[in-house]
Design a protein around this motif. Structure first.
Motif, PDB file in Angstrom:
ATOM      1  N   PRO A 494       0.826  -1.212   0.000  1.00 51.36           N
ATOM      2  CA  PRO A 494       0.000   0.000   0.000  1.00 51.36           C
ATOM      3  C   PRO A 494       0.858   1.258   0.000  1.00 51.36           C
ATOM      4  CG  PRO A 494       0.069  -0.946   2.197  1.00 51.36           C
ATOM      5  CD  PRO A 494       0.802  -1.916   1.302  1.00 51.36           C
ATOM      6  N   ALA A 495       0.244   2.364  -0.404  1.00 49.48           N
ATOM      7  CA  ALA A 495       0.964   3.638  -0.431  1.00 49.48           C
ATOM      8  C   ALA A 495       1.063   4.260   0.951  1.00 49.48           C
ATOM      9  CB  ALA A 495       0.259   4.603  -1.389  1.00 49.48           C
ATOM     10  N   VAL A 496       0.124   3.939   1.858  1.00 49.07           N
ATOM     11  CA  VAL A 496       0.059   4.572   3.179  1.00 49.07           C
ATOM     12  C   VAL A 496       0.478   3.547   4.222  1.00 49.07           C
ATOM     13  CG1 VAL A 496      -1.443   5.693   4.862  1.00 49.07           C
ATOM     14  CG2 VAL A 496      -1.784   6.106   2.426  1.00 49.07           C
ATOM     15  N   ASP A 497       1.501   3.907   5.023  1.00 46.77           N
ATOM     16  CA  ASP A 497       1.968   2.977   6.057  1.00 46.77           C
ATOM     17  C   ASP A 497       1.433   3.320   7.437  1.00 46.77           C
ATOM     18  OD1 ASP A 497       3.390   5.246   6.670  1.00 46.77           O
ATOM     19  OD2 ASP A 497       5.343   4.440   6.067  1.00 46.77           O
ATOM     20  N   GLY A 498       0.591   4.345   7.557  1.00 46.37           N
ATOM     21  CA  GLY A 498      -0.003   4.689   8.837  1.00 46.37           C
ATOM     22  C   GLY A 498       0.883   5.520   9.743  1.00 46.37           C
TER      23      GLY A 498
END
Length: 1550
Positions: A494-498
């Protein structure tokens, strides 16, 4: 071994026993009845017919025979196949055979004498119709081909090839002429045989004999081999030998599709049209379906347009299903045609017609309206993309081909996405958005050879994480490799790792058909590929992936497509998704093993993938393995050692691929594989090279040279230099950040390939920076360097063409033109226009000429020096700082002539602004040509865009003089068009050009003008726009006339905000004030200032100049719980600098022991508390508030009775507070009448404890209460049942304990008692039941029951509305709880309605009954019955008394009994003894005197007189019996003697 079922009836021949010398004698062993032998060698085909004549057709080739040569099989209809069939040996053989030895046909080929180790699939027989009748219907014997060794075309030298070709020609000529070959038939006589055999030479005879012996031996070997064959090994799925071919035909022609299918058992073939089975019975004569000689046919007669479709042939047997497709396109001639030219043969239509698949049509024009724009969605949401499609010309009965593509790949309908075509609108609907759905979507509409397409991007944002800070879900979960032992799963990161790095991924699996998910790995894996093991062979699974970081786990990804745990070969053979109806079961079986063959070592062992988590090996099966299925054992050893360890000791591997886990990272290993079967374990393969456990695939390097460039108002194009030396690159993620925010947001959630991407959804006017990183299976690269900042605004381009050119006025040598501004300004303000014109002579336009050299700024221009009565065309081009745009299309033709019409010309310059969901503003300019008289007004017309021209309607009934109009009452979402007509004294002129279409909608982000009055009382109009371009300007207007130099307004503009300030608002300033934003899509707003609004603004300005602190409430006083007095007031709001002065009798007071003061600036409450009011505190209290410039005060006057009452109230509250410190009454004593008409005295107590006592008193005497009070609910009660006057008095209850006492009194005398009794009576009256009717012996009784009765409840009866007068016949009374009315000896006059009135002292309550009709008749009849029963009861015969129940008397005594009798008439009597009649005699005397007294006398009682006696009295009204018992006993001596006698008598009897 027992024979297979098919060998019990047939003998099998293998083709491996033949050699090339055998061909000349083979015919002697073939006895044929009606079969044909087909000899095919090279490019020549020999066909022997079973009919009387035999014909050979030859095909000669110049260079031997080629691969793919044609094979012709001639049947009873001399029918030929035109398909090409290729074989291994570059020769094509067609076999025709029958069942059994006597009727079978053997073909001549070059075969070796060695049997093939594997069975070959059977070829389909092309037998004649008569032969088919002979064949067995339940089973067809396949022919097993051996390995062919004598193959042409592979010799090394040209000389050898020539020799080989010569030998072939000689053999061909020999077979064609029949020399040396004699065919023997069963019908020939022996003499003919001898004659034929004499012609043979001795050499030929010896050779034939040798060949016969060889043939016999070979047949025996073949038969023994086939005994070992397994029945299941013969079965195989269908295969198309010849597939159906697509056709394009004319209308009225016939067309035939044909195909040939092999497979065992013989496949069943079904024809489909557009996936619907064809039923020949539904369309008799239309379709003909046949199967002959192994060929399947579908013939369609007299084709028409409806037959244009996709046709499918579906072949199916127990091993699977296979389909082949063909399309039929039916053409139509557009003009008149001769039907005779369209026949079943070749078409004679001339070839000059331009034909499309949809008939004879010229170019199709396809337009898109209401197009979908760049869209943004979120995971889990629904989304729909739609577009209106207009196709011209419109061909009836035909629809276009509509396709949706994502990133250039066709989108197929699924459970995630559905497509719809309604005839004029294409829709793509996402039922559940996923990040996999992100991409560039293209709608492609194809009509024949022409198509148009439109594209827009769809962005899908991540769904909210279940745990804040958890990463986004992975995407694109795909099964890369699947076999019996494992499945390799891949996905995209995913592009977003949080906010924290992703530690790895968990893979979950779920068996198809269940909803149970299980985790496949215990520790997260970082590599975006993972082999999942532990699968059950033959079952299907779906997979999903979850990402994990230090905060938590993401939501799961979209599930993968189902995949079966099968080897690829098995999966292809089984066709896991049949396209035809399937009711069978796919069974995976193993081949029957051969005996005694130990498999050899595998080959080509290699490491195909190596990561820190696992290593994947692959190899090829061994060449030596027999017919039995084999399994594998994998071994490993540490490099530089020979300590081999078996990895899969428990479960052997079935597939030639294996994944190893639990290897030490960084260590070096070698691997090898062994094969095994029931015969044993084979030798190991060659070991692999040394493999270091670790990720072989490196994380890509960061991209470079990030360059953003302007695109639109909300998008930026970002380009970059791709990562160097990147392997297996998945794509790139782009992120953006507003300059200075340090917050990065993803621009895409699905990796994009290439080096360029358009980032949408940006804020116009903001400056952004961008960064990019690459991604592959190993992970995500480092971020690139940040790009340079770029402000989001549209890139500058030349404007689009102006449109709607019209002639506004015409003179004899000049014309005035008008036009509309281009739809697209190119991102810069239009600075002018250029006009061109040309002459049109005879319909032929000339060359363009320039009308103006210098650009004109207006949208109208007068062109001079024209020729009178000449026809002209015009075109206009717009110009901005980017240059001159594309000229418009040529206008309509206008004639240059003097206008002499009286009515005005058309208004021009129509534009719309302030578009909202229910309104918009339309503006226009006066017509250039006003007619003979000045223009006096305008009419505005409106219609919906799709409405016809006859549906124009006027908005204003009376002409308006303004050149603007606010159109109201529009329907939200509806598209409208407008036009304007000018009016003068001569009439109404022609309408202007149409303005629009305009959709009535309020666009997101629309803002209105805000009126503001500042602290100094200055009034201003304020407007803000977030969608301005760098060249946009604010233009203020009053009544839609620009107010640039107005002396009454002052304009101030800063950035995207503007303000128009009134210098002195007055009557002259009334009107509509509007603000337009140039170089935007019509952004504008307006504000109306009328007289009422002006008054409001001036009042507000006055308040701001001289401000006061607004108060929510004035100064007030209230008594608090302890008797304290609170003075308070509340302001609307107070700042931190506010202060308050407290004034009492014109003197300021301050906080101290007597006064407690407090200000709550949050709530605006100001308060002062005094503990006790004294006499000296009477006076006037004032609170003065000051908050900056604003002030206010409030005063409260407390003097005279007002002050005294307040003082008393405060003292009372103080005493009450003291009282409540001990046990006390929260609610004082009161009464309540219960539903049972009892009186309940109750009170509510508080602050009590276990030691608290409660005592009840009445008239100062203590009342003893049976039950102890329970204070749980705080309620104390005293129940008085059947309350009456004796219960009147004074009631008191006392609470006391060590803390004090409290008492409560209740007066229940005089009026209070009356009120209570009234309530009691009311409750009693309400409890009364409905009146009921009861018949008695005296008459009829009406009655009602109450709970209980009191004399205070007054009862009155009425009959038919008249009060009843009570007499001896009609009486009223109360018996217990019954209130009744007795009517004795009722008569018909007593019929009617009766009402019982119950008066409780205040209210009358009624109960009614209707004593008439059937009710009266039934009651009266019952009364008569009861009356007669009473008379009978009164006069019936009876015994009044005198007879005892039991008489005990001594023997010898006299018994005298007397009883009285009653009855009218006098009764008759009789006596019974023991139910028998007793007559009077000397011993028993029975007498009756005067019919009233009966005597019973026994003179001397004896023992036999004991018994039951009855006196029966009887008259006409009844009978009664009185019973008594007489018991006679003996004296003691007599009794003893009698007993002794009895005993002696008993002994004698014995």
């Amino acid at each position: 071994m027992s024979l297979p079922f098919y060998q019990k009836y047939h003998e099998h021949f293998d083709r491996g026993y033949r050699n090339k010398d055998l061909r000349s004698t083979m015919s002697q062993y073939q006895q044929e009845k009606k079969s044909s032998a087909i000899y095919t060698h090279g490019s020549t085909a020999y066909s022997h017919m079973s009919s009387a004549h035999h014909r050979a057709s030859e095909a000669y080739g110049s260079s031997a025979y080629r691969q793919g040569s044609q094979a012709y099989s001639l049947g009873s209809a001399a029918y030929s196949l035109g398909s090409e069939v290729s074989s291994k040996a570059s020769s094509a053989y067609d076999y025709g055979y029958n069942l059994g030895l006597t009727d079978s046909t053997l073909m001549l080929e070059d075969y070796s004498s060695k049997l093939s180790p594997q069975t070959k699939r059977a070829k389909k027989s092309f037998a004649s119709g008569e032969e088919k009748e002979i064949q067995s219907k339940d089973y067809v014997v396949p022919i097993f081909s051996g390995r062919q060794v004598n193959v042409n075309g592979i010799t090394d030298t040209e000389e050898e090839r020539i020799k080989e070709a010569a030998a072939y020609v000689a053999r061909r000529n020999l077979l064609a002429t029949g020399e040396g070959i004699t065919t023997t038939k069963q019908s020939m006589v022996s003499s003919q045989q001898e004659e034929l055999f004499e012609k043979k030479s001795r050499k030929v005879a010896i050779r034939e004999k040798a060949e016969r012996l060889t043939l016999k031996k070979t047949l025996e070997e073949t038969e023994e081999f086939h005994r070992k064959l397994n029945e299941d090994s013969l079965l195989h799925a269908p295969e198309f030998v010849i597939k159906p071919r697509s056709h394009t035909v004319w209308e009225k022609q016939n067309v035939r599709l044909h195909c040939s299918v092999s497979g065992w058992p013989e496949p069943r073939l079904t024809w489909y049209k557009n996936h619907v089975p064809i039923n020949v019975h539904n369309n008799p004569g239309k379709y003909i379906i046949e199967s002959r000689y192994g060929m399947h046919y579908l013939e369609i007669n007299a084709c028409d347009f409806e037959d244009t479709a996709q046709y499918r042939a579906s072949a199916m047997n127990v091993k699977g299903e296979l389909s082949a497709y063909a399309s039929i396109v039916v053409k139509r001639y557009k003009g008149e045609y001769d039907e005779t030219r369209f026949h079943a043969g070749a078409s004679t239509m001339p070839l000059s017609f331009g034909v499309t698949p949809y008939g004879f049509a010229s170019k199709f024009e396809i337009h898109f309206d209401d197009k979908f724009d760049v869209s943004f969605g979120r995971e889990g949401e629904t989304m729909s993309l739609g577009c209106h499609v207009v196709i011209s010309p419109d061909i009836k009965h035909f629809q276009p081909e509509v396709q949706w593509l994502r990133n250039g790949i066709l989108v197929s309908p699924s459970k995630w996405v559905q497509t719809q075509w309604s005839g004029d609108r294409a829709t793509l609907t996402f039922s559940h958005l996923n990040k996999e759905d992100e991409g560039l979507y293209t709608l492609r509409v194809r009509m024949g050879e022409y198509y148009e397409q439109y594209s827009a991007y769809v962005f899908v944002r991540d769904a909210d994480a279940e745990i804040a800070g958890a990463p986004a879900s992975p995407l694109d979960v795909v099964c890369l490799d699947a076999n019996k032992d494992y499945v390799i799963i891949s996905w995209k990161q995913p592009a977003v790792d949080g906010g924290s790095p992703i530690l790895g991924y968990f893979i979950d699996k779920c068996e198809v058909g269940t909803d149970i998910w299980s985790q496949c790995n215990d520790t997260p894996v970082k590599f975006a590929r993972f082999p999942v093991t532990g699968l059950i062979e033959g079952r299907s699974y779906i997979f999903r992936v979850r990402a994990v970081n230090k905060t938590g786990i993401s939501i799961p990804s979209r599930v993968s497509e189902p995949v079966a745990a099968l080897d690829p070969v098995d999966r292809a053979r089984l066709k896991s998704q049949p396209s035809a109806p399937w009711t069978g079961q796919i069974i995976v079986t193993e081949e029957e093993p051969a005996e005694g063959v130990v498999p050899g070592p595998p080959t080509d062992l290699s490491v195909t993938e190596a990561t820190r988590s696992y290593v994947v090996l692959s190899w090829k099966p061994p060449g030596q393995r027999g017919h039995e299925g084999i399994m594998y054992f994998v071994e490993k050893c540490v490099a530089d050692t020979e300590n081999w360890q078996r990895v899969n000791t428990e479960i052997p591997v079935k597939s030639p691929r294996f994944a190893l886990f639990d290897l030490a990272e960084g260590k070096s290993y070698r691997f090898r594989v062994r094969c095994s079967n029931s015969a044993g374990v084979g030798e190991p393969s060659e070991a692999t090279d040394v493999t270091v456990v670790g990720d072989k695939l490196d994380i890509p390097k960061a991209p470079g040279q990030i360059i953003p460039s302007r695109n639109t108002d909300t998008s930026v194009v970002v380009s970059w230099e791709e990562s160097k030396d990147a392997k297996e690159l998945v794509g790139y993620y782009i992120e953006s950040s507003i300059v200075g925010s340090n917050q990065w947001e993803p621009c895409n959630n699905n990796p994009v390939k290439g080096s360029r991407f358009t980032c949408h959804g940006l804020v116009n006017g903001q400056s952004y920076i961008f960064r990019v990183r690459a991604v592959n299976a190993a992970g995500l690269s480092e971020y690139s360097q940040d790009s340079e900042a770029i402000e989001v605004k549209a890139a500058i381009a030349t404007p689009s063409p102006p449109y709607d050119i019209t002639c506004l006025e015409s003179f004899h040598d000049s014309m005035v033109l008008g036009w509309k501004q281009p739809d697209k300004t190119g991102g810069a303000e239009i600075t002018g226009y250029y006009v061109n014109y040309r002459e049109v002579i005879g319909g032929v336009p000339g060359k363009w000429k320039e009308a103006n050299i210098k650009a004109i700024s207006e949208q109208a221009y007068k062109i001079s020096n024209l020729k009178e009565n000449m026809v002209y065309q015009f075109q206009v081009a717009a110009v901005n700082i980017a240059g001159v745009g594309t000229p418009s299309q040529a206008s309509a033709s206008f004639k240059c002539e003097e206008w002499t019409i009286a009515v005005p010309g058309p208004p021009h310059g129509l534009k719309y602004s302030e578009v909202r969901k229910t309104s918009m503003v339309l503006q226009w300019k006066h017509p250039v040509y006003s007619g003979r008289t000045p223009v006096t007004g305008f009419f505005v017309d409106i219609k919906e865009t799709k409405a016809k021209d006859d549906q124009w309607r006027g908005i204003n009934e009376k002409p308006i003089t303004n050149t603007y109009l606010k159109v109201q009452n529009l329907k939200e979402g509806v598209s409208y068009v407008f036009r304007v007509r000018a009016l003068n004294q001569a009439g109404v002129g022609k309408p202007s050009d149409i303005a629009g279409p305009i959709v009535a909608e309020t666009r997101p982000g629309t803002k209105e003008i805000v009126i503001n009055v500042d602290d100094d009382g200055v009034i201003s109009l304020n407007f803000e726009c977030d969608q301005m371009s760098p060249d946009s300007k604010f233009v203020w207007s009053k009544d839609y006339v620009p107010t640039e130099d107005s002396p009454r307004l002052e304009i101030d503009t800063k950035g995207n905000k503007t303000k128009a300030t009134f210098k002195d608002l007055g009557i002259d300033d009334l009107g509509i004030y509007s603000c337009d934003v140039t170089d935007t899509d019509g952004i504008a707003a307006s504000y109306l200032i009328d007289e009422e609004e002006m008054k409001r603004l001036l009042a507000l300005s006055q308040e701001h100049k001289f401000p006061t602190v607004p108060l929510k409430s004035e100064l007030a006083v209230e008594i608090m719980e302890k008797g304290e007095v609170r003075f308070w007031m509340q302001a609307e709001k107070l700042s931190g600098n506010s202060k308050v002065n407290y004034i009492f009798n014109d003197k300021e007071i301050f906080e101290g022991p007597k006064y407690k003061m407090h200000i709550d600036r949050n709530t605006g409450i100001v308060e002062m508390i005094m503990e006790k009011l004294q006499d000296e505190d009477e006076g006037t209290y004032t609170f003065q508030i000051q908050d900056g410039k604003a002030t206010n005060q409030s005063t409260l006057v407390l003097i005279g009775d007002v002050y005294k009452n307040l003082q008393k109230e405060a003292e009372f509250q103080r005493q009450e507070w003291i009282r409540k410190q001990g046990p006390h009454f929260a609610e004082y004593l009161s009464w309540e009448v219960t539903g049972e008409c009892n009186v309940l005295l109750k009170c509510k107590v508080a602050n009590i404890k276990k030691e608290t006592h409660i005592i009840w008193y009445k008239d100062e005497r203590e009342i003893t209460v049976d039950e102890k009070h329970d204070f749980k609910d705080g309620i104390c009660t005293l129940l008085i049942t059947e309350f009456s006057k004796k219960d009147a008095g004074f009631y008191e209850v006392i609470l006391k304990d060590d803390r004090g006492k409290d008492k409560s009194r209740l007066k229940l005398v005089d009026e209070a008692f009356k009120d209570l009794m009234t309530e009691v009576c009311k409750t009693i009256a309400l409890s009364a039941t409905e009146l009921k009717i009861q018949s008695t012996a005296e008459g009829i009784r009406l009655y009602s029951f109450v709970t209980y009765y009191l004399d205070d409840l007054k009862v009155n009866w009425s009959h038919n509305g008249t009060a009843i007068k009570y007499t001896d016949r009609v009486k009223s009374g109360v018996t217990g709880e019954q209130i009744w009315l007795q009517i004795n000896e009722p008569t018909p006059n007593d019929k009617g309605k009766y009402v019982m009135e119950l008066f409780d002292g205040k209210t009358t309550h009624e109960r009614k009954v209707d004593l008439s009709g059937q009710a009266y008749d039934e009651a009266f009849a019952e009364f008569q019955r009861l009356k007669q029963a009473a008379i009978a009861e009164k006069n019936r015969a009876r015994v009044l008394g005198g007879l005892p129940d039991v008489v005990t008397i001594q023997e010898g005594k006299a018994l005298n009994l007397t009883c009285n009798l009653w009855g009218d008439p006098a009764p008759e009597i009789s006596w019974l003894k023991n139910e028998k009649t007793l007559a009077s005699d000397e011993h028993c005397i029975l007498k009756l005197e005067a019919g009233k007294t009966a005597y019973f006398t026994i003179t001397a009682v004896q023992t036999n007189d004991s018994g039951k006696y009855s006196l029966v009295v009887k008259n006409k009204y009844g009978t009664e019996t009185s019973d008594f018992t007489v018991s006679v006993f003996l004296p003691e001596e007599e009794a003893a003697k009698a007993a002794s006698d009895t005993q002696k008598q008993t002994k004698k009897t014995k």
